[in-house]
Design an enzyme around this catalytic site. Structure first.
Site, PDB file in Angstrom:
ATOM      1  N   SER A 126      18.947 -33.183  13.302  1.00  0.00           N
ATOM      2  CA  SER A 126      20.112 -33.207  12.420  1.00  0.00           C
ATOM      3  C   SER A 126      21.044 -34.342  12.797  1.00  0.00           C
ATOM      4  CB  SER A 126      20.861 -31.867  12.543  1.00  0.00           C
ATOM      5  OG  SER A 126      22.153 -31.945  11.969  1.00  0.00           O
ATOM      6  N   TYR A 154      25.251 -26.690  18.312  1.00  0.00           N
ATOM      7  CA  TYR A 154      24.075 -26.953  17.479  1.00  0.00           C
ATOM      8  C   TYR A 154      23.579 -28.385  17.697  1.00  0.00           C
ATOM      9  CZ  TYR A 154      21.507 -27.670  13.042  1.00  0.00           C
ATOM     10  OH  TYR A 154      20.568 -27.965  12.077  1.00  0.00           O
ATOM     11  N   LYS A 158      19.970 -29.567  19.290  1.00  0.00           N
ATOM     12  CA  LYS A 158      19.048 -30.439  18.566  1.00  0.00           C
ATOM     13  C   LYS A 158      18.730 -31.693  19.386  1.00  0.00           C
ATOM     14  CE  LYS A 158      18.232 -28.388  14.573  1.00  0.00           C
ATOM     15  NZ  LYS A 158      16.873 -28.054  14.103  1.00  0.00           N
TER      16      LYS A 158
END
Length: 344
Positions: A126, A154, A158
């Protein structure tokens, strides 16, 4: 060829699976089995009914023995906990994103060590891996060589998984490739826990005749990609050969999938122009500092030279994104929205 899609019944997983089932091939090689692994399997799914499809339901870390019960050639790893959920629950994000990915990489490594095929593994990362650091602000235009400095749990998870995929590839345990996805808009269905979910909601809900909250200032710039362009990018990166030339992956850097840069105000103006005042007026701006902090840390302008080398391009404009959603989801458009809004 046996292909596994984790998160196979999720929003992108279903679309990637449908594209593969339509072609019945991956990189020109016929698909023998397509394994869709997910925690939840919807009742009556047409994908599950396809004769090529096997379904593995449950926590992925607990089902890897079943996933790898027969040789696996390709894994498209899409399963993940989303951004706002990871920020709210640290352990959830670490378990679902980091621990699960590490277990999957180890399963692929074990298959190769036992004399089985070397897995080609696509990891969906992402743009949340980027962020502005006080010591190193983001450049106006981000490339794959821009230093990632994620500002959310997050994004950190990632980024770690990107590095693990690269390391397992360097060691010859698998053939990994990573693409950083832009925010996918417009997503149909119910809202999810992603911090960026409002970027779909401020279009999806009004078109259905429902009110929507915009939790950021309208001048916020974001990078978006339609579902069709995102699926195209996933499959192009997953199927690409390695080498130095058009259509080939060179080196180990992730590929930033192409994104359309717009402001939230431009999105709302497009909605008003395409669907009318009555629809656009259903959106209310109510800033939420938590959402603004997460989404505002993501870059909005990208150099897509690496993706262009694979034949990928961003959506031309946000009008095309809205019309795509309407064409693909006619049941999601309420009676108050004007008719005749399909693609032109």
């Amino acid at each position: 060829m046996r292909i596994v899609i984790t998160g196979g019944f999720g929003f992108l997983g279903q679309r990637v699976a449908a594209a593969l089932l339509e072609r019945r091939a991956f990189g020109g090689v016929p698909i023998d089995r397509l394994v869709l692994a997910d925690l939840v399997v919807p009742d009556g799914s047409p994908l599950a009914a396809d004769p090529l499809v096997d379904v593995v339901q449950g926590d992925l870390t607990e089902r890897l023995g079943e996933v790898f019960a027969a040789p696996v050639d390709v894994v498209v790893h899409l399963a993940a906990a989303v951004s706002a959920a990871c920020e709210a629950d640290f352990d959830l994000g670490m378990g679902a994103n980091l621990d699960t990915t590490r277990a999957l990489l180890e399963a692929a490594r074990a298959q190769s060590a036992a004399g089985g095929p070397t897995v080609r593994l696509f990891f969906a990362s992402s743009v949340a891996v980027y962020g502005p650091d006080a010591a190193l602000p983001l450049p106006p235009v981000v490339t794959e060589s821009t230093l990632p400095a994620p500002q959310s749990s997050y994004g950190v998870q990632k980024r770690i998984c990107e590095q693990l995929t690269a390391e397992y590839t360097r060691r010859g345990f698998l053939d990994g490739r990573v693409a950083r996805l832009m925010t996918v808009t417009v997503r149909p269905g119910r809202p999810n826990a992603a911090a960026s979910g409002f970027l779909s909601g401020i279009v999806r809900e009004p078109l259905a005749g429902l009110p929507a909250i915009c939790p950021v200032a309208p001048d916020l710039r974001v990078a978006l990609a339609s579902p069709r362009r995102t699926v195209e990018g996933i499959l192009r990166v997953a199927q690409a050969g390695r080498g130095d030339g058009p259509g080939l992956l060179k080196g180990a850097l992730p590929v930033n999938l192409p994104g359309l840069t717009v402001t939230v105000a431009e999105m709302l103006d497009t909605l008003r122009r395409v669907a009318g005042d009555a629809v656009a007026d259903l959106v209310t701006v109510e800033p939420d500092p938590t959402v603004e902090a997460i989404v505002g840390s993501w870059p909005a302008a990208f150099d897509h030279g690496r993706a262009a080398g694979l034949g990928l391009a961003p959506d031309p404009d946000f009008t095309s994104v809205v019309r795509q959603y309407i064409a693909d989801n006619p049941k999601g458009v309420g009676a108050s929205a004007p008719t005749g809004l399909g693609p032109r």
